[in-house]
Design an enzyme around this catalytic site. Sequence first.
Site, PDB file in Angstrom:
ATOM      1  N   HIS A  35       0.840  -1.203   0.000  1.00 61.95           N
ATOM      2  CA  HIS A  35       0.000   0.000   0.000  1.00 61.95           C
ATOM      3  C   HIS A  35       0.875   1.253   0.000  1.00 61.95           C
ATOM      4  O   HIS A  35       0.721   2.133  -0.840  1.00 61.95           O
ATOM      5  CB  HIS A  35      -0.914  -0.029   1.229  1.00 61.95           C
ATOM      6  CG  HIS A  35      -1.687   1.226   1.455  1.00 61.95           C
ATOM      7  ND1 HIS A  35      -3.060   1.263   1.387  1.00 61.95           N
ATOM      8  CD2 HIS A  35      -1.295   2.497   1.760  1.00 61.95           C
ATOM      9  CE1 HIS A  35      -3.463   2.502   1.634  1.00 61.95           C
ATOM     10  NE2 HIS A  35      -2.405   3.267   1.866  1.00 61.95           N
ATOM     11  N   HIS A  39       2.276   4.425  -3.239  1.00 64.46           N
ATOM     12  CA  HIS A  39       2.128   5.881  -3.245  1.00 64.46           C
ATOM     13  C   HIS A  39       3.271   6.582  -3.978  1.00 64.46           C
ATOM     14  O   HIS A  39       3.081   7.681  -4.504  1.00 64.46           O
ATOM     15  CB  HIS A  39       2.065   6.434  -1.815  1.00 64.46           C
ATOM     16  CG  HIS A  39       0.756   6.218  -1.128  1.00 64.46           C
ATOM     17  ND1 HIS A  39      -0.447   6.622  -1.640  1.00 64.46           N
ATOM     18  CD2 HIS A  39       0.479   5.638   0.068  1.00 64.46           C
ATOM     19  CE1 HIS A  39      -1.419   6.317  -0.795  1.00 64.46           C
ATOM     20  NE2 HIS A  39      -0.882   5.704   0.250  1.00 64.46           N
ATOM     21  N   ASP A  48      -5.210   7.776  -1.607  1.00 63.47           N
ATOM     22  CA  ASP A  48      -6.137   7.109  -0.692  1.00 63.47           C
ATOM     23  C   ASP A  48      -7.548   7.636  -0.932  1.00 63.47           C
ATOM     24  O   ASP A  48      -7.943   8.655  -0.374  1.00 63.47           O
ATOM     25  CB  ASP A  48      -5.714   7.339   0.763  1.00 63.47           C
ATOM     26  CG  ASP A  48      -4.383   6.697   1.084  1.00 63.47           C
ATOM     27  OD1 ASP A  48      -4.173   5.544   0.672  1.00 63.47           O
ATOM     28  OD2 ASP A  48      -3.555   7.351   1.743  1.00 63.47           O
TER      29      ASP A  48
END
Length: 85
Positions: A35, A39, A48
């Site tokens: 996750h 980014h 997000d």
Amino acid sequence: MSHPDPDNFGTIYLCGAFFKSPLVGTDSMTGTLIHEASHFDKNGGTRDYAYGQADCKDLAESEPETAIVNADSHEYFAENSPSLS
């Protein structure tokens, strides 16, 4: 729980809660790193837009273009591929 350093590619800061997560499986350490790494612009530049499996599923159904660039969507794909169910 954690966040990448946008000015330092590859640096992710982890808090204590990270180390209490399971190593693999849903919402795992491995998934958290995927996750957060997603980014970085070099790895996809995700954002997000939705958190959690239910919200990510809803996002995929209602706004698939946004789901593609949602960090949790990348996490859940990696954690559950191949599908656990």
